[in-house]
Design an enzyme around this catalytic site. Structure first.
Site, short mmCIF file in Angstrom:
data_model
loop_
_atom_site.label_atom_id
_atom_site.label_comp_id
_atom_site.label_asym_id
_atom_site.label_seq_id
_atom_site.Cartn_x
_atom_site.Cartn_y
_atom_site.Cartn_z
CB ILE A 1 -1.42 -8.81 -1.46
CG1 ILE A 1 -0.78 -7.66 -2.24
CG2 ILE A 1 -0.61 -10.09 -1.62
CD1 ILE A 1 -0.64 -7.91 -3.72
CB CYS B 1 -0.90 0.04 1.24
SG CYS B 1 -2.03 -1.35 1.39
#
Length: 660
Positions: free
Chosen positions: A57, A2
């Site tokens: 993810i 991120c």
């Protein structure tokens, strides 16, 4: 993976909508790091706001949304990266309050259950996070052990800011992006700006394995504390003090077990996963272990170069065929490589003058349409003695011990040896300078360098005589041998120093920014901290012998792959920079080095820069390694502009010319 950003105000009072808008704008500057989701959390009575851009993810559902609030409401977490062992940790935590299956949620629950320090000691991964404790009114910033993920912080306009990249700070009202000349001078030492410094004034990088905590008191100024929870230097020194005593075979068994587990942890993902494959020792070993654990062919990716002198794609294809991977090779010419150069300032956000960033960007762009996660082999060179400059360093030390007449004769032989391309302009700038000039340069270096530390520092420095911008170069580990890892022999010390400086400041920065520019997560199993701790215990002779490094990695790889497929000289991710600057990149470079524009900037000793440029063009010397950081900094300044949005540089600053 991120992008995170946020702030805490010294004095609260802004409305929720205003706080949210600012944090959202800061996060949106990092949209390339997290294209899948956007989140903002704020607490107006306190004046705190956290923002996140998510690359999903683990657990692709909304249950993985960030910033994430703990079930008890006390903690708020924004994290960049992955806690690989989250499934193991989940088995030790109560199921109460769980909403999904992301590693972020498990990390937050671990912090709630054990406290942030005990939880952090249990985390295995690559991460940088911001944790807000609502009860204690305390912000905690943390960076992973080896520095795989970035985290910046700054004080600005009555607030403490944090972000994954500097560009987010420019979205905070009142932030003044002013060039820090002293920090910028460090770019000319080893092509990067090391932590804790950053290119902008009053901004800082959190160092690897470090935390920073800010506590707010009613009616008082915030209190800032910083500490270290894991130290690569301490681990390397402790390992040398407690060397491995069970023999090479047992070491290879232990290493393979650790690497297999590290690769297994790195392969946990709810999105397509693959690996970069150069065909060398490190990447081949990672792919071999990944393929062994997989039930189907692993996706592997290689960049091929039209220039055969820099092309390893045929070797990679042979390794891929032997391991049975689903392999993709894209061969690119100089046109594709050169097209990356003008984009580098935007991609890297902070100046990085390692020209191998160019093919690194390309291989990330190649892989991203096919996978969201890619494993790499980075880290093996520093831990196991793989770099070519280690052999050159040993030769220099042997030469230094000779009487000067014998030394001059020996340099004639040394100058004819293959030279590594890693340092841009060739080893010690000898390439393309001619034998006589090269011998003189080498002889002067050996005469001036009185200690092994001085030899190493001169070997790895781009500009040999900083400060380079007319200001005092700030203190760093690299420039202060008293702060170097206390290891012997000198080669082991050099490897350790690379691990604590070059690895996080250059290699990991290069890979992170290139991958994140296209929303790709890279994972580095060789830098599992358990692997680092084992490698630290291996005596030098078990890692490198007679100029041949990576002995344990070679031994483990031989169990999975015919050594003849990988036993060849290390090539690296290099480009013909010296030739490009005289040819295809000449117009781009001349525009950046234009005498009038340089003078208007008030930053450079224009005459010195112009002299180096002319000598390079006329092939009187190869100054590519000197010119690249100059070009990098100037291109970065022009990309980011002047004034409040960009970069200001006031006053006259002078650059010393390199010695011929």
């Amino acid at each position: 993976m991120c992008g995170i950003a946020g702030f805490v105000l010294d004095a609260p009072g802004r409305a929720a909508a205003e706080l949210g808008a600012i944090a959202g704008a800061m996060a949106d500057a990092l949209a390339h790091r997290g294209p899948d989701d956007r989140g903002v959390w704020c607490d107006p009575p306190v004046g705190v706001a956290l923002g996140s851009r998510r690359l999903a993810i683990q657990d692709l559902s909304p249950a993985g949304h960030q910033p994430m609030v703990s079930p008890c409401g006390r903690y708020v977490l924004a994290i960049n990266g992955e806690v690989y062992n989250f499934r193991q940790l989940a088995g030790e935590l109560p199921a109460e309050g769980r909403r999904g299956g992301s590693d972020t949620e498990i990390a937050l629950l671990a912090i709630r259950a054990w406290g942030w320090q005990r939880a952090l000691a249990r985390f295995n991964g690559m991460f940088a996070f911001a944790l807000w404790d609502r009860e204690e009114r305390r912000l905690t910033l943390v960076r992973d052990r080896l520095g795989q993920k970035p985290l910046y912080w700054a004080r600005s306009d009555g607030a403490l800011l944090f972000a994954s990249e500097l560009r987010a700070f420019r979205r905070f009202p009142g932030f003044a992006a002013e060039l820090d000349r002293e920090s910028a001078a460090l770019l000319f030492r080893r092509m990067s700006i090391p932590a804790p410094y950053a290119v902008l004034r009053d901004t800082h990088k959190l160092g690897p394995g470090r935390w920073l905590q800010v506590r707010w008191r009613e009616g008082g100024a915030p209190v800032i504390d910083e500490g270290e929870y894991w130290s690569a230097r301490a681990v390397l020194e402790a390992g040398a003090a407690d060397p491995w005593r069970e023999g090479a075979a047992a070491a290879h068994e232990a290493l393979e077990a650790l690497l297999a587990d590290a690769v297994s942890l790195c392969s946990i993902a709810d999105v397509p996963l693959g690996a970069f494959l150069s065909g060398g020792i490190d990447s081949s070993l990672v792919v071999a272990l990944l393929q062994r654990a997989s039930t189907r062919p692993v996706r592997t990716f290689t960049i091929g170069f039209g220039d055969r002198a820099y092309d390893e794609s045929a070797h990679a294809a042979s390794v891929a065929a032997a391991l049975g991977t689903e392999h993709t090779t894209v061969t690119v010419g100089e046109r594709e490589l050169l097209a990356i150069v003008p984009r580098l300032p935007a991609i890297y956000d902070e100046p990085l003058a390692d020209s191998s960033q160019i093919p690194t960007v390309l291989v990330c762009e190649l892989a991203r349409p096919h996978v969201t996660v890619a494993l790499t082999g980075d880290g093996g060179d520093e831990l196991f003695g793989g770099y070519a400059h280690y052999r050159q360093y040993q030769r220099l030390l042997r030469l230094r011990a000779l009487p000067r007449p014998l030394r001059r004769a020996a340099t004639a032989t040394l100058a004819r040896l293959p030279l590594p391309a890693r340092l841009g302009g060739g080893w010690l700038g000898l390439r393309d300078q001619g034998l006589h000039a090269g011998l003189e340069k080498l002889d002067r270096l050996l005469a001036a360098a009185r200690t092994p530390e001085e030899v190493y520092l001169r070997l790895v420095s781009s500009w040999k005589t900083p400060p380079l911008l007319g200001v005092r170069e700030p203190p760093t580990v690299l420039a202060d041998p008293a702060r170097w890892p206390a290891l012997a022999p000198p080669l082991l010390q050099a490897m350790a120093l690379d691990a604590v400086t070059y690895l996080p400041d250059d290699v990991l920065t290069k890979v992170d920014r290139a991958a994140m520019a296209v929303g790709l997560e890279t994972r580095l199993p060789l830098l599992d901290h358990r692997v680092v701790e084992l490698a630290a215990r291996l005596p030098l002779g078990m890692r490198s012998r007679r100029g041949r490094g990576k002995l344990p990695l070679r031994a483990v790889l031989a169990r999975h792959l015919d050594p003849r497929l990988t036993e060849r000289p290390k090539m690296g991710f290099s480009v013909p920079l010296a030739r490009w600057l005289r040819g295809e990149l000449r117009d781009w470079a001349e525009d950046l080095l234009d005498e009038r524009r340089l003078a208007e900037g008030g930053l450079w000793d224009v005459a010195a820069v112009q002299r180096v440029w002319r000598e390079h063009l006329e092939e009187r010397a190869n100054w590519a390694g000197y010119l690249w950081p100059v070009l990098t900094l100037e291109a970065w300044r022009r990309e980011w502009g002047e004034g409040p949005r960009g970069v200001r540089a006031a006053g006259e600053v002078r650059v010393a010319a390199p010695a011929a």
